[in-house]
Scaffold this active site. Structure first.
Site, short mmCIF file in Angstrom:
data_model
loop_
_atom_site.label_atom_id
_atom_site.label_comp_id
_atom_site.label_asym_id
_atom_site.label_seq_id
_atom_site.Cartn_x
_atom_site.Cartn_y
_atom_site.Cartn_z
N ASP A 61 0.84 -1.19 0.00
CA ASP A 61 0.00 0.00 0.00
C ASP A 61 0.88 1.25 0.00
OD1 ASP A 61 -1.80 2.14 0.83
OD2 ASP A 61 -3.18 0.57 1.49
N ASN A 87 -13.23 -3.49 3.50
CA ASN A 87 -14.31 -2.52 3.61
C ASN A 87 -15.25 -2.63 2.41
OD1 ASN A 87 -12.98 -1.37 5.91
ND2 ASN A 87 -11.62 -0.30 4.52
N GLN A 129 -14.56 2.20 2.29
CA GLN A 129 -14.01 1.79 1.00
C GLN A 129 -13.79 3.03 0.14
OE1 GLN A 129 -16.49 -0.94 -1.23
NE2 GLN A 129 -14.88 -1.38 -2.71
N HIS A 161 -10.91 -5.35 -2.47
CA HIS A 161 -9.53 -5.58 -2.07
C HIS A 161 -9.50 -5.88 -0.58
CE1 HIS A 161 -10.26 -1.25 -1.57
NE2 HIS A 161 -9.31 -1.24 -0.64
N HIS A 169 -6.98 -5.69 2.83
CA HIS A 169 -5.76 -5.18 3.44
C HIS A 169 -5.17 -6.27 4.33
CE1 HIS A 169 -6.68 -0.85 2.63
NE2 HIS A 169 -7.92 -1.34 2.59
#
Length: 139
Positions: free
Chosen positions: A32, A88, A95, A101, A103
């Site tokens: 990230d 999320n 989100q 996706h 994390h």
């Protein structure tokens, strides 16, 4: 399907460079660019799904084992003491990119404690029963 306007589709399919830590035919795992902790990664499907509600069964059966594999590699490779899996769904839930996706956030014993947290609320037993029925009836 790929959404040509989706930044995560572009990253997952190699159109935009990324710091990739894992890749297979379905997923790309990248670091990230705005990490919560050192080594924070994102698991991106190569196909476009807006959120978990639209995620195909083919992808959903593989996401949790992959997240565990990445988390275990973080513990071994980064020396973190644990990790959070965060996913999320919808803007109200945090989100920010409307491409499913997950994390994988390494957690360190001496690091911050409130990365994925909430303030616990109170609920009475009767309210919980009503809420449970409302959810069950929506299946």
């Amino acid at each position: 399907m790929i959404d040509e306007n989706c930044i995560f589709c572009k990253i997952a399919n190699g159109q935009i460079p990324s710091a990739t830590v894992y890749e297979d035919e379905k997923f790309k795992v990248i670091l990230d660019m705005g990490p919560a902790t050192r080594g924070h990664a994102l698991i991106l499907p190569k196909e476009h799904f807006q959120d978990v509600c639209g995620l195909s069964e083919t992808y959903s059966k593989d996401i949790l084992p992959l997240a565990a594999k990445i988390g275990c590699a973080m513990m071994k490779g980064l020396g973190c003491d644990g990790f959070n899996l965060v996913q999320n769904n919808g803007e109200a839930a945090g989100q920010t990119v409307m491409h499913f996706h997950m994390h994988v956030i390494p957690r360190y014993a001496d690091g911050p404690r409130n990365i994925a947290s909430w303030e616990p609320q109170s609920a009475d037993g009767e309210e919980l029963k009503v809420l449970a029925e409302q959810i069950k009836n929506a299946f």
